[in-house]
Every structure is written in C-alpha cells, then in structure tokens.
Design a protein around this motif. Structure first.
Motif, PDB file in Angstrom:
ATOM      1  N   LEU A 177       0.823  -1.189  -0.121  1.00 46.97           N
ATOM      2  CA  LEU A 177      -0.052   0.096  -0.065  1.00 46.97           C
ATOM      3  C   LEU A 177       0.930   1.313   0.037  1.00 46.97           C
ATOM      4  O   LEU A 177       0.472   2.160  -0.875  1.00 46.97           O
ATOM      5  N   ASN A 188      -7.067   7.192  -3.326  1.00 52.53           N
ATOM      6  CA  ASN A 188      -7.695   5.885  -2.535  1.00 52.53           C
ATOM      7  C   ASN A 188      -8.663   4.827  -3.346  1.00 52.53           C
ATOM      8  O   ASN A 188      -8.620   3.712  -3.161  1.00 52.53           O
ATOM      9  N   LEU A 234      -6.304   2.710  -5.484  1.00 48.43           N
ATOM     10  CA  LEU A 234      -5.672   1.841  -4.397  1.00 48.43           C
ATOM     11  C   LEU A 234      -6.372   0.532  -4.136  1.00 48.43           C
ATOM     12  O   LEU A 234      -5.980  -0.599  -4.371  1.00 48.43           O
ATOM     13  N   TYR A 235      -7.857   0.952  -3.760  1.00 48.58           N
ATOM     14  CA  TYR A 235      -8.625  -0.541  -3.581  1.00 48.58           C
ATOM     15  C   TYR A 235      -8.960  -0.971  -4.752  1.00 48.58           C
ATOM     16  O   TYR A 235      -8.967  -2.245  -4.980  1.00 48.58           O
ATOM     17  N   ILE A 280      -6.098  -3.350  -3.950  1.00 53.91           N
ATOM     18  CA  ILE A 280      -6.464  -4.344  -2.855  1.00 53.91           C
ATOM     19  C   ILE A 280      -7.419  -5.346  -3.178  1.00 53.91           C
ATOM     20  O   ILE A 280      -7.377  -6.582  -2.766  1.00 53.91           O
TER      21      ILE A 280
END
Lengths: 297, 370, 292
Positions: A194, A204, A207-208, A212
C-alpha cells in the motif's frame, strides 16, 4: 545377516493402530454418506412411491421432474434467490469490511453486532423477519403509526415479490460473516504494498480498485462457494419465513424434495431432485476443494 | 566391526531408490557428520538409524545388535531435531525427563539425571519454564539436554543449528564440540553446512544424490577430495576447477592453461605420476588459499609457481582480500592477505602453490592425483 | 514526511469519514432491528402488540410471555411449553458434540502425524462429506434409523449428527495439528511413548484452542439444525422444530409475544456461546471456509 527387514511386535502394532483408529469414522462415512448417495441415486431410477421400490424405470423420474411446473418454479426461484443472495451479501460484506478497516472508532463493538446473526438458527431468523415483514404488525404497520400513511411494504404476502423477502432475511443472517472473511483478507495484505502504491501516486479509489480488491480473490472465492452452498441447501429459512408460500411462490429445490418425498409420496421424483441438488453443489465444491488442497499439497 | 554399523543399506520409495548401498562403520566416541545438499539422503539415513523410517535392504546395528525393525525407543538412541521438537505443554524439566519416565525410570533417578545434565548445560534456572518462554539458543540447549539425560549409545543430530542466527550458531557449534570432547559420546550429525562438518567431526561422509561420495577425516576430505563434487562442495569459497592439459618438457610435467589475454601458461606439477597423462585433458583443482600474493605464499611449499595475470574484482573481507581473475575463460578466486596491494584491472604476479593442487579425470570427475 | 509511519497507509478525508460512519450506523440498525423487536415485544402483553407499535418500548413490562413460552404454550397438541424440547436438544447436543469432537481429534492426529499411503484420499472423502446437501441422505437415513429402531429417538438424532459432524471436526483438528512439526511425535516415539500416550500427553494438552473452536462449531450447528430434527425426531423434537410448531400453529389467536419469547429461548444457548467466546466462534467459521 538378514537382509529382509523384520519389525518387532511393538513397531508392527504401532503401524496398525492409526488405521484402526481411523477405521470407524471412515466406515461410517462410507456407509452414511457415500453409500447413501449411491442408494438415493439408485432410487431416483426406480418407481418408488411411498416406500422404496427396486423396479428400475430408467430416466422416467428425471423426465417427469423437469416437466413439473413446481420443480421449474423451484429452480427458477433458486436462481433468483441464489444470485441475489450471493451478490448482495458479497457487496455488503466487502463494503462493511473496507469501511471497518479505516481505523474506525468502535470497531470492536460493531464487528460482533454485524456477525451475531450467524449464531442464530435459520428458524429464529425466519420467525423474526416473518413478523417484521408482516404488513399487519411489522414495518408497514409501524410506518403508518409514525404518520407515513402511504408506506407500502407487503412483499411477503405477494407471490411475485415474496422470494425477495427470503433474500433479505438470508442476507441479514450471513452478510456479517462475509464481512469477517473480507476483513481477514484485508488485514492480511502487506502494508508495504500500500505504501508503494501511494508513493506511485494512486488515489484511494485506485488503491482499492486496482491493488487491494484484486488481492482479495481468495476471500471472494470462499464467500462464493459458502454462500452458494448455503443457498442450495436452504430449507429451514423457507419453512420458518414463508412456508413456501404464498401459494408455492417461494418453493426451493430443498422444500420441493421434502414435500415430494415425504408428503406427496413420490419418492422416486424426490430422490431425483436430491440428485440434481447434489450435482449442483458438487459442480461448485469439487473444483474448489481440489484447488485448495492442491495449493496446500 | 564398529560401534554403529551401517552395512549395505538402501532405501527405496516404491521403485525409486533414494539411498544406494551405504556402508559406514562408526567407532565408539566418534563424531560422524553426514553432509550434503538438501535431498542427498542424509536425513533419510539418520531417520533410518533412529528407526523413524524403514530400511529397504541392508543392516544397521549398534554394539553388534542388528536393530532393523526395532522400535525407536528400544534402540538406546537419542535425537536432537532441527525444530527442537520440545513438547510445548511441558516444562523444560518435564521435557527432559519424559523419555526416562516412559522407560519406567523411578522419579528420584530421573531427578538426579536431570540435575546433572542441567548443571552440565547450565540451564538449571530454566527447568520450570515452558519452551515458549525460551530463546532459540536456550531451546537448543534443552533439546540437547533431553538427549543427554537418556545417556544413550548413540546421539543423532538432525541439522540442530540451522534455526539459529549466525552468531549463536558459531557459539553453539563450539559448545557441541566441547561437550563431545568432554563426554566422548558417539554422535551422528546431519548438516548441509560444510563448515559445521569440518569443525565438528572426527569423520565426514559427504553425500550427494543418494551416494556417499567420500568418507574420511576432515583433512582427507579437504586435501584429497575423491571427486570434483566433494572438492567444490567442501570449502568456501569453492575450489577453482580449471580445464587444462598435461604437457611434458624435459621429462617434467606441466599443466597448460590460458590467462586472461588467451596466452598459454605452464604450471609445473608437484605430483610425480602426471607423466602418464601427457597430452591428455585434465581438470586442475586449486583452492583459493593456494593462489596468493607472492608475500603470502606458503613458505613450506616446495613448488610455488608465479603467474602474471590481470585482476578482475577485489573483495576485501577484513581478514583476507579475495581477488578474481580469469583463467581458461573462467573466473578464478584467489585469497590474498588483507593488506596485499591489489587493484581492479592491474597486472599482478600471483603465487600458486602447486603442492596443494588436485587433479581430476575430466570424464569420470574422479581424483587422479595426488 | 513522518505521516508515512502510520500503520495503515490509507488516509481518508473528512467527508468520506462521515459517509463511512453513517453507513456503518445504518447497517448496525439493520442488524440489531430484529433482535430489538424480538426482545421488546416478548416483554409486552399481547394487546400492546396488536394494538400498538412494534418498535415502541413496553408500557407495561411483563415476563408472562417468557413463562408461557417456557412452560405452558401449546406446542402441537400438548400445552407443555418449550421446556421439554429444550431438554431434548440438550440431551441430543451434548453427546453428539462430545463424540464428534473426540473422533475429529483422533482422526486429525492420525491424518497429520501418522500418515500412510492413501491418507490424503481418506481426508478428501471426509472433507467432501461436509458439503453434501443433506437431502441426498434423507430417504436412506429414514429407512436405516427405522431398521435400527432408532427412529424418533435421542440416540437416533445423536447418531445422525455425529455422522455428519465428523467431517468438520476432522478438518479442524487436521489443520491445527498440521501446524505442529511431526518431529514432536518422532521425539516422543524415541522417548518411548506409543500412539495413545503421545496423543494424551503431547497432542491433547496443546489442543485447547482448536477444541474450543470445534465444540462451538458443532454445538451451534447441531443446536440450530432443523432438517434432521423435523425428519427423524418424531415425537422427540428438538428446540428448533418445536419453535416452528409453536409459531406456525394455526389454531387460536397468534400470541406474538409468546412466539418472540420462544424464538429468543431457542436462540439463547448459541447467542450465549457467541457472546462468551466470540473470538473462537469467528475463528471456527473462518476455519470451516478456508481450508489449510
């Protein structure tokens, strides 16, 4: 000098004990699971009615089964129920897990609240939701009392919509568990990845979405397998919540099998429907278990 | 007849033979190290001595009694495992005396034995702790203590130091050696670490692909390796192996090699029997410490050959400086004194101690000289 | 540049955080609503439910519905309350959990520490048995229980639950024992301990955590079972079946408050386990889903 290897008594005994210990469990499983499966498969090719009969009738039960409107309805319902149940449970579970993972104050209180329905029997869940959804005393009635006179929510009494109330209750019961699985997955992701992504300038959202969620593949897979397994087996919830009604509008294969076998005395047809259920679950479980076990070696 | 006899032992899994006709006699009080890369069969052999794996054919005997098929607990052996295998639910004291308890030794005797061993290993203050509360080094000691308490005929060690950090490993190594010299016990010790093998053992069995490649004292193994595999496995950095050819001049035999520029060089052999290989290809093995700067050369050697070549890289390692150069198209490592005046790219006069050279047959890779 | 040192590298803005908290709050209400409604209405007289608001607190607090649900409500034809069925469930659950857990522990021990040719296939067979739809065994099970004279009896239900519980308990113990080195057993063998002594002295003392998980899982599953109870229980019905009979009875006035009290009574044992040992409960659920 000897070249053949003679074991002493103790060593030979120690070689046998483990197998003897395992034998009862294996025997019981072979009879009560695999033997019974074979027996039910056999029955599905016979003209059994109220009692088992051993006269083979070929595929007649299966032909009959797929001509029965009740069965068609049951599998249509299962398709609607299972797909909505799985998709919504995963969506809610994932959302809650991601939200809880943001260093939320009170996570320790929220987590058990989200998860406790999993400890309940489907009969209790069904009973509770049955009254909540009952327009006469439940949510609709309450809204009317609170002054929202036009509020209308009587799906449980409506044969078109009743299946969606089953989805609602089932999602309520298991989405917290799906949340727990995703949360475990999120907590297992390497923090340095991360950090690296942030240094690369990922937002964000990116990122997800890009880093992720793709790493949660195992959690998605487990959730899918468990939820589909639960959906196909669903019996208690239907009995407690709708009893299969109104009319037959919420019959699922599990309730169909039970009523055809034990109340309508069509054991052959009931057996055939059970075989179809088994094959559906096997089609999902066997590749999954195979892959899981192979990974572990 | 040894104290522990391994005679013609093989091990197969189904049709696959993983251990081929192993013959080792271990004398009483000997410290035998089985060394080799993972999968060479060394742990399998150890487990067969312990009775944890069956023997496909051959015999293993202790004190003249064949123990094939005898239960592990009846062989009068003790074993120290890589993971230490301490029982997590028992205290250190209970761990160490469990074996005695199982063998029906009365409690006062157990406690006496425990006290002696705990004192020997200096773990008296740990006896009431659980394994989970111990450091890696302490666990290691307890595992050894558990073996010592039994006072067995043979101690078996299965890579006992590989879970420790580098410094502790060296300390424990010394300690094991001290213990062996004090107690004169018979030990079979498995490791993949050739330094452990060299420092601890009285004899080494180098294993590879299910064969014992060579069995001998550390000095024999190091100075006269049986083949190219043993030569390069034992010693760090590894022995340099140069493809070469034997040439004769005036009745003297030389090894012909090429330097970094492709020019031919001749190195005079110390060994007398090289004439029979005249004109033939050989493999010339020279350990890094036999290639030095001229001042660092071994004064006792009767045959130091000087060789001028270009230096590749220098790697100062504190006590020594390692220098690479190219010979016969291969990178060769030389070991200089720490303050040798060397720099990358220089032409330099290397001193090669040909007394220590080892020669191998390029086809069989077996040693032909000395 | 010191901000990077925080644990989670993700930072969220103020508005996002507000949205997150609101969403979490909404779902908290969603999950708590049925429990709230059950508890509140089980403490009201019936008149307050039919004439009033389901969401409001009782005006007159009463435990009468609980008393009725427990000891006098009409279940089927008998006005016995749920009490005898609660006892049935206890009599069924305790032995079934104990037996399936012990067998699972022994099986897990054999499958991890005494491996032999074919053990993987046996484990595969046990594992697959966890996931069959029970409908496939209903018909032969009914026949076999009848032949054994166990139909409609507590031992019959115990047998059924043990048989279909072995798979999971074996899975738990196998995965747990697999994380301990086999060297442990080998060391004990050299020390002179045999199969059962190693199990008793070495394996069992370290099995605490997984035993809790396994007992919770088996207890929850067997207590909550409905299908087997309804199919094979006969007159000996477990709690879930009795609750369903109470709620579905079509005769007389629907006594919602009694039904709610009954539902809570049926849920109480598993809820209690969840509250007391929630950590282990979650671990059990996860272990059942993620093989190892």
């Amino acid at each position: 000098m000897t070249t053949t290897v003679q074991m002493d008594f103790r060593t030979r005994l120690q070689n046998w004990i483990p197998k003897l210990v395992l034998a009862p469990s294996l025997g019981v499983i072979m009879v009560f699971v695999y033997g019974f499966i074979v027996y039910t498969v056999y029955l599905s090719f016979t003209n059994s009615k109220i009692l088992p009969s051993y006269d083979l009738v070929g595929m007649a039960n299966y032909t009959k089964l797929f001509q029965l409107p009740a069965w068609t309805l049951a599998i249509t319902n299962l398709a609607i129920f299972a797909s909505l149940y799985i998709v919504i449970s995963i969506a809610i579970g994932l959302t809650l897990a991601i939200f809880l993972d943001q260093k939320i104050r009170g996570e320790g209180v929220l987590r058990p609240i989200f998860l406790y329905p999993m400890a309940l029997s489907f009969i209790v869940t069904g009973t509770a939701w049955k009254w909540l959804l009952d327009p006469g005393i439940g949510i609709e009635h309450t809204m009317h009392l609170w002054g929202w006179a036009s509020f209308h929510f009587d799906w449980i009494k409506n044969s078109k919509y009743a299946i969606y109330t089953v989805v609602l209750a089932a999602v309520w019961q298991t989405s917290g568990f799906v949340m727990a699985m995703f949360l475990a997955g999120l907590r297992g992701i390497d923090n340095e990845i991360l950090k690296a992504a942030q240094i690369d300038g990922a937002s964000n959202w990116n990122l997800y979405w890009r880093i992720i969620i793709p790493q949660l593949r195992p959690a998605f897979l487990s959730s899918f397998v468990i939820l589909s397994h639960l959906a196909i087996k669903s019996y208690d919830l239907i009995i407690a919540l709708t009893g299969g009604g109104p009319g037959r509008s919420t019959e699922l294969p599990a309730t169909f099998m039970y009523s055809y076998t034990f109340t309508r005395n069509e054991m052959g047809v009931g057996a055939a429907s059970a075989v179809i259920m088994l094959m559906t679950i096997a089609a999902i479980m066997i590749p999954y278990l195979y892959a899981e076990l192979k990974e572990v070696k | 007849m040894g104290f522990l006899d391994i005679q013609n032992v093989t091990k197969s899994y189904g049709a696959v033979e993983v251990l081929h006709r192993v013959d080792i006699d271990v004398q009483e009080g000997e410290f035998l190290v089985l060394v080799g890369p993972s999968g060479c069969g060394k742990s399998t052999l150890l487990n067969m001595i312990a009775g944890l794996e069956g023997i496909t054919s051959g015999d293993i005997s202790i004190k003249g009694r064949v123990i094939n098929g005898v239960h592990p607990s009846k062989r009068n052996i003790a074993m120290v495992f890589q993971s230490y295998a301490l029982y997590p639910n028992m205290t250190v004291g209970q761990n160490m005396t469990f074996g005695l308890e199982m063998h029906g030794v009365p409690k006062p005797e157990r406690n006496a034995a425990l006290k002696d061993v705990a004192k020997l290993l200096q773990i008296e203050n740990l006896l009431d702790r659980k394994p989970g509360q111990l450091s890696g080094g302490q666990r290691q000691r307890v595992a050894m203590g558990r073996a010592l308490v039994r006072n067995p005929d043979v101690f078996l060690f299965d890579e006992p130091l590989s879970n420790l950090d580098a410094k502790l490993r060296v300390d424990m190594r010394t300690e094991i050696k001290k213990l062996h010299e004090k107690l004169k016990t018979t030990i079979v010790y498995v490791t993949h670490d050739q330094i452990e093998a060299m420092t601890l053992s009285t004899r080494i069995a180098v294993m590879y692909q299910g064969f014992v490649q060579q069995l001998g004292t550390p000095k024999e193994i190091y100075d006269t390796p049986a083949n190219v595999y043993v030569a390069t496995f034992m010693g760090s950095p590894a022995m340099n192996v140069l493809p070469s050819r034997v040439v004769m001049h005036d009745g003297t035999s030389y090894a012909q090699i090429k330097d970094a520029n492709g020019a031919d060089l001749l190195l005079k052999f110390s060994q007398a029997n090289m004439a029979q290989w005249a004109g033939k290809e050989i493999l010339l093995g020279i350990r890094p410490e036999s290639i030095t700067d001229p001042d660092g050369a071994d004064r006792n050697s009767g045959n130091i050959v000087s060789l001028r070549n270009r230096i590749g890289v220098t790697e100062p390692a504190g006590a020594d400086t390692f220098v690479t150069m190219e010979l016969c198209g291969k990178d060769i490592i030389a070991r200089m004194r720490a303050d040798a005046n060397v720099g990358a790219g220089q032409e330099f006069d290397f001193a090669i101690n040909m007394d220590k050279a080892v020669v191998f047959d390029p086809k069989t890779e077996e040693r032909i000289a000395p | 540049m010191s901000a990077i040192t925080q644990d989670t590298a993700i930072r969220t803005g103020r508005v996002t955080r507000m949205l997150i908290y609101v969403t979490l709050l909404v779902f908290t209400l969603f999950y708590l609503l049925p429990l709230f409604v059950m508890v509140v209405n089980s403490l009201k007289p019936l008149s307050e439910i039919t004439g009033g608001n389901m969401m409001s607190l009782p005006k007159t607090w009463t435990i009468e519905p609980w008393r009725q649900a427990w000891s006098s409500a009409q279940i089927g034809v008998e006005p016995t309350g749920l009490k005898p069925y609660f006892i049935n469930s206890i009599l069924m659950v305790v032995p079934a959990v104990a037996i399936s857990t012990v067998l699972g522990a022994l099986n897990g021990y054999v499958l991890t520490k005494w491996s032999f040719r074919g053990d993987k296939i046996i484990f595969g067979l046990l594992l697959l048995s966890c996931f069959i739809p029970f409908q496939i065994v209903l018909i032969p099970m009914a026949t076999v229980l009848g032949k054994l004279g166990l139909a409609g009896s507590i031992p019959g239900l115990i047998l059924v639950h043990v048989v279909y519980g072995i798979g999971f308990s074996t899975l738990y113990y196998r995965n747990y024992y697999a994380s301990f080195p086999t060297e442990l057993v080998r060391a004990a063998m050299i020390d002179g301990a045999g199969f059962f002594r190693i199990f008793w002295r070495i394996m069992l003392p370290i099995s605490g955590p997984i035993t809790v998980v396994c007992i919770i899982w088996q207890f929850t599953n067997i207590w909550n079972d409905f299908l087997f109870g309804a199919s094979f229980g006969g007159q000996i019905q477990p709690m879930t079946v009795a609750l369903n009979n109470l709620v579905q009875s079509s005769t007389g006035v629907k006594e919602y408050n009694v039904h709610f009290a009954g539902a809570i009574l049926a849920a109480l044992p598993t809820l209690l386990v969840y509250i007391v040992a929630g950590r282990y409960f979650v671990r059990g659920l996860m272990a059942g889903s993620v093989k190892g």
